[in-house]
Design an enzyme around this catalytic site. Structure first.
Site, PDB file in Angstrom:
ATOM      1  N   ARG A 157      -0.853  -9.811  10.578  1.00 55.22           N
ATOM      2  CA  ARG A 157       0.432  -9.228  10.965  1.00 55.22           C
ATOM      3  C   ARG A 157       1.560 -10.242  10.807  1.00 55.22           C
ATOM      4  O   ARG A 157       2.734  -9.881  10.762  1.00 55.22           O
ATOM      5  CB  ARG A 157       0.433  -8.767  12.436  1.00 55.22           C
ATOM      6  CG  ARG A 157      -0.498  -7.632  12.815  1.00 55.22           C
ATOM      7  CD  ARG A 157      -0.450  -6.486  11.897  1.00 55.22           C
ATOM      8  NE  ARG A 157      -1.501  -6.613  10.874  1.00 55.22           N
ATOM      9  CZ  ARG A 157      -1.513  -5.895   9.758  1.00 55.22           C
ATOM     10  NH1 ARG A 157      -0.567  -5.039   9.507  1.00 55.22           N
ATOM     11  NH2 ARG A 157      -2.488  -6.057   8.869  1.00 55.22           N
TER      12      ARG A 157
ATOM     13  N   ASP B 192      -4.592   8.184   2.859  1.00 58.14           N
ATOM     14  CA  ASP B 192      -4.188   6.875   3.356  1.00 58.14           C
ATOM     15  C   ASP B 192      -5.213   6.407   4.391  1.00 58.14           C
ATOM     16  O   ASP B 192      -5.854   7.229   5.039  1.00 58.14           O
ATOM     17  CB  ASP B 192      -2.801   7.012   4.001  1.00 58.14           C
ATOM     18  CG  ASP B 192      -2.181   5.676   4.293  1.00 58.14           C
ATOM     19  OD1 ASP B 192      -2.640   4.666   3.721  1.00 58.14           O
ATOM     20  OD2 ASP B 192      -1.231   5.635   5.096  1.00 58.14           O
ATOM     21  N   GLU B 193      -5.374   5.120   4.548  1.00 55.73           N
ATOM     22  CA  GLU B 193      -6.278   4.554   5.571  1.00 55.73           C
ATOM     23  C   GLU B 193      -7.677   5.158   5.476  1.00 55.73           C
ATOM     24  O   GLU B 193      -8.264   5.571   6.480  1.00 55.73           O
ATOM     25  CB  GLU B 193      -5.722   4.806   6.984  1.00 55.73           C
ATOM     26  CG  GLU B 193      -4.293   4.361   7.197  1.00 55.73           C
ATOM     27  CD  GLU B 193      -4.165   2.877   7.525  1.00 55.73           C
ATOM     28  OE1 GLU B 193      -5.114   2.111   7.246  1.00 55.73           O
ATOM     29  OE2 GLU B 193      -3.101   2.489   8.034  1.00 55.73           O
TER      30      GLU B 193
ATOM     31  N   LYS C 240       0.804  -1.210   0.000  1.00 57.18           N
ATOM     32  CA  LYS C 240       0.000   0.000   0.000  1.00 57.18           C
ATOM     33  C   LYS C 240       0.846   1.274   0.000  1.00 57.18           C
ATOM     34  O   LYS C 240       0.656   2.159  -0.835  1.00 57.18           O
ATOM     35  CB  LYS C 240      -0.889  -0.044   1.239  1.00 57.18           C
ATOM     36  CG  LYS C 240      -1.775   1.135   1.431  1.00 57.18           C
ATOM     37  CD  LYS C 240      -2.348   1.085   2.824  1.00 57.18           C
ATOM     38  CE  LYS C 240      -1.288   1.392   3.846  1.00 57.18           C
ATOM     39  NZ  LYS C 240      -1.842   1.817   5.152  1.00 57.18           N
ATOM     40  N   THR C 241       1.772   1.344   0.951  1.00 56.75           N
ATOM     41  CA  THR C 241       2.585   2.549   1.074  1.00 56.75           C
ATOM     42  C   THR C 241       3.433   2.759  -0.173  1.00 56.75           C
ATOM     43  O   THR C 241       3.618   3.883  -0.634  1.00 56.75           O
ATOM     44  CB  THR C 241       3.485   2.461   2.316  1.00 56.75           C
ATOM     45  OG1 THR C 241       2.690   2.039   3.420  1.00 56.75           O
ATOM     46  CG2 THR C 241       4.104   3.794   2.632  1.00 56.75           C
TER      47      THR C 241
ATOM     48  N   GLN D 175      -9.942  -3.710   7.469  1.00 57.25           N
ATOM     49  CA  GLN D 175      -9.098  -3.299   8.587  1.00 57.25           C
ATOM     50  C   GLN D 175      -9.630  -2.064   9.295  1.00 57.25           C
ATOM     51  O   GLN D 175      -8.893  -1.339   9.959  1.00 57.25           O
ATOM     52  CB  GLN D 175      -7.664  -3.046   8.099  1.00 57.25           C
ATOM     53  CG  GLN D 175      -6.967  -4.315   7.647  1.00 57.25           C
ATOM     54  CD  GLN D 175      -5.503  -4.075   7.323  1.00 57.25           C
ATOM     55  OE1 GLN D 175      -4.702  -3.793   8.191  1.00 57.25           O
ATOM     56  NE2 GLN D 175      -5.178  -4.178   6.041  1.00 57.25           N
TER      57      GLN D 175
END
Length: 640
Positions: free
Chosen positions: A588, A213-214, A30-31, A244
């Site tokens: 994770r 983002d997010e 994503k980043t 998420q």
DNA sequence: AAGGTTAATGTTTTT
DNA sequence: CATTAACCTT
């Protein structure tokens, strides 16, 4: 630059025009997409850096993005991109435009502590409600872009009607003190853009490309804010993962991401489903679990080619009690460490912070180095907030919250009754507490002893204020601390004293005291000590979002604890949010995920019998390995 | 106004 | 149990 990307990622990067939603599953890069996309826009000459807006939720994310961007763009200056948290960007806009909203430019930002104290003051001894509860209600209203005059009458049937009245008073008081709380930063900016067309147009034209983002964590106010800002060029790219979304209880609206296509006409949706993090068994568990949710856009994580393969099955360990669980986790980790594993690649992710205790104890016995993330942040410590309050009052004499905090800290014989007198006087005269005190000393209202201390206090500040323009800011702070003799009077222990001098030290990183204040109010410094390398991480599931570990322990999977009965009582969507939290936990892990539950657990010093979490029965049988102690059973049937 | 005693209350916390 | 806020005594 593009050659390092897979097909979907490339598409997400090069789709620059129009609204875009990038559904980025856990571990799908994503980043990387976000930063590359920004660099692409700039390098292709579609926009100059200062015409790009990139919004994140945390300062950490913003910093990371900036660093990575610096490596990707040449010649252009990454520092010119408007990159920061929602609150940071809003603050930047408001500093320039505050006067249009009736605030002075140098308004202060109040943290939770100040807000709660102010509510408490407004409640004026009325102990029917807790300040915290009221503050929560007000914050949720702000999240929904409701100013006090817009709160509907029938907002919530079991809500005291007074709450809205308190909200109104609260806003009035903030204004008097030239202060805004976190919610105000967003809401006031929104109001500014909604009411001042010229200003709105300016920013709408300025920001050619907006990236978020997010996105699953945005609230209604933030959505409206983005909607307004993107109206100029209509180039808005939101990255997020509906699976998420774990902050609904803080006002996040998962509906924002679910509704994206309707909200932004002609929006394109790109799914990133290639997972570069975890093994097949882990992904299968995560996917099957989250498939039980109804509120989702739908997305299926696939193991990225050449990554890890099947790996090891997810372990489900059932033991007799919480102690046995901690022992199991600690023993397993001790073993792994003995076999040469790096403790820094291991994490224990708990649902609630009280659960960290047992692990700490178990780790201490076995000499396992650990670190607990979360808990009190640096600027939230009492002694640190005290100094900050001194600086705040120095910079802004209207800051009544800062005044209340320090008028008797350290103790100078100015207690509650005296403070109430000041409050009353200030209220009658319509002036600040500091002014009230000043006037009261010169008007002989106070008794002799109180008068002396009050005078000293006023004179002390008068002297500091004089020096503000002439003296070096670090030297001034040192003088202030000597003058009040804080360290000695408060009987600080070693640790607190160190925190204390840390503030003095950190001030030298800033040009002025004002600069430090900006930093303090919005960027609660997470001082990551590098001595912590090799430590096993213990943290909450919430704190773990965005991180990854080779080996992840997920203890406490018991009904009532996880999913938490409290969340489920609170809202009908609670179970799904808890499930997303479980999903975050599982995803994770890179190589090993070890879930555990205990049949008995001591909660508040009482033994409770508990059932295995229903989430356990939602995992696919073929990808898990059961390891249950004698007498421990998983009652529900497992999925094939 | 300060300090000691008792009673209440125990999730998650990006800013 | 263990922390903290409200309360009560000097």
């Amino acid at each position: 630059m593009l050659s390092e990307l897979n097909q979907e990622q490339k598409e997400a990067v090069t789709t620059t025009e129009g609204p875009l939603l990038v559904l980025a599953g856990a571990g799908t890069g994503k980043t990387k997409v976000l930063t590359t996309r920004l660099a692409y826009i700039i390098n292709e000459g579609k926009a100059r850096p200062f015409e790009c807006l990139a919004v994140t939720f945390t300062n950490k994310a913003a910093r990371e993005m900036r660093e990575r961007l610096e490596n990707l763009i040449s010649g252009e200056n990454a520092a010119d991109v408007w990159m920061g948290t929602f609150h940071g960007i809003c603050l930047r806009i408001l500093r320039v435009n505050a006067e249009k909203l009736g605030y002075a430019k140098n308004f202060v930002v109040y943290g939770e502590d100040d807000s709660e104290k102010l509510i408490k003051e407004i409640l004026n001894g009325d102990d029917r409600y807790q300040p915290k509860t009221i503050m929560n209600i007000i914050s949720r209203w702000k999240d929904q872009a409701l100013t006090w005059d817009k709160v509907p009458d029938n907002y919530n049937s079991d809500l005291p009607t007074e709450a809205r009245k308190i909200y109104e008073t609260y806003q009035k008081r903030l204004r008097e003190m030239n202060a805004m709380d976190f919610g105000d930063l967003i809401l006031n900016t929104l109001t500014l853009l909604q009411t001042d067309t010229a200003t709105a147009t300016k920013y709408q034209n300025k920001f050619r490309y907006i990236m978020v983002d997010e996105y699953q964590d945005t609230n209604i106010a933030q959505y409206l804010w983005l909607k307004l800002l993107s109206m100029g060029h209509n180039n808005i790219a939101c990255v997020g993962d509906d699976d998420q979304s774990i902050y609904a209880w803080r006002g996040a609206e998962i509906a924002n991401i679910l509704r994206f296509e309707q909200d932004f006409a002609g929006a394109k949706i790109i799914r990133l489903e290639s997972n570069y993090r975890s093994t097949q068994h882990i992904l299968a568990c995560a996917s099957r679990l989250i498939a039980h949710n109804s509120q989702r856009l739908g997305k299926d994580l696939k193991v990225a080619p050449n990554i890890n393969g099947n790996g090891e099955k997810v372990v489900i360990r059932g033991v007799f009690n919480d102690r046995a669980e901690a022992d199991f986790v600690a023993n397993t980790i001790r073993n792994a460490l003995n076999n040469g594993m790096n403790g820094g690649k291991i994490a224990v992710l708990v649902r609630a912070s009280f659960m960290t205790r047992l692990f700490e104890e178990a780790f201490l016995i076995r000499a396992i180095k650990y670190r607990i993330t979360g808990g009190l942040r640096f600027y939230e410590r009492k002694e640190v907030m005290d100094i900050i309050a001194y600086i705040r009052l120095l910079l802004n004499r209207n800051d009544d919250m800062a005044f209340s905090r320090i008028i008797n800290t350290p103790r100078r014989g100015f207690g509650n009754t005296a403070l109430n007198n000041i409050r009353q006087y200030a209220y009658d005269k319509g002036c600040s507490f500091f002014e009230a005190l000043t006037e009261m000393t010169s008007n002989d209202i106070l008794k002799k002893a109180a008068k002396k201390t009050a005078e000293d206090f006023v004179n002390m500040f008068a002297e500091w204020r004089q020096r503000l323009d002439t003296d070096d800011h670090c030297e001034l702070l040192k003088k202030m601390l000597t003058d009040i003799d804080y360290v000695a009077k408060m009987k600080l222990d070693r640790e607190r004293e160190e925190n204390f001098s840390e503030v003095v030290k950190s001030l030298s990183d800033f040009r002025t005291m004002e600069n430090l204040m900006e930093h303090v109010s919005l960027d609660f410094g997470a001082e990551e000590a590098d001595t912590m390398t090799g430590c096993v991480s213990i943290m909450t599931l919430h704190a773990a979002k965005g991180l990854e570990f080779d080996c992840v322990f997920l203890p406490g999977w018991e009904d009532g604890l996880f999913p938490s009965s409290k969340t489920m009582d609170e809202s009908p969507d609670g179970l799904e949010e808890e499930r997303r939290l479980a999903y975050v936990g599982i995803t994770r892990g890179r190589r090993n995920v070890i879930i555990s539950f205990a049949a008995n657990r001591k909660v508040y010093d009482q033994w409770m019998r508990s059932q295995p979490s229903r989430f356990l029965s939602e995992l696919p049988k073929n990808n898990i390995k059961l390891w249950l102690d004698r007498g421990i059973v998983l009652t529900e049937r497992l999925y094939e």
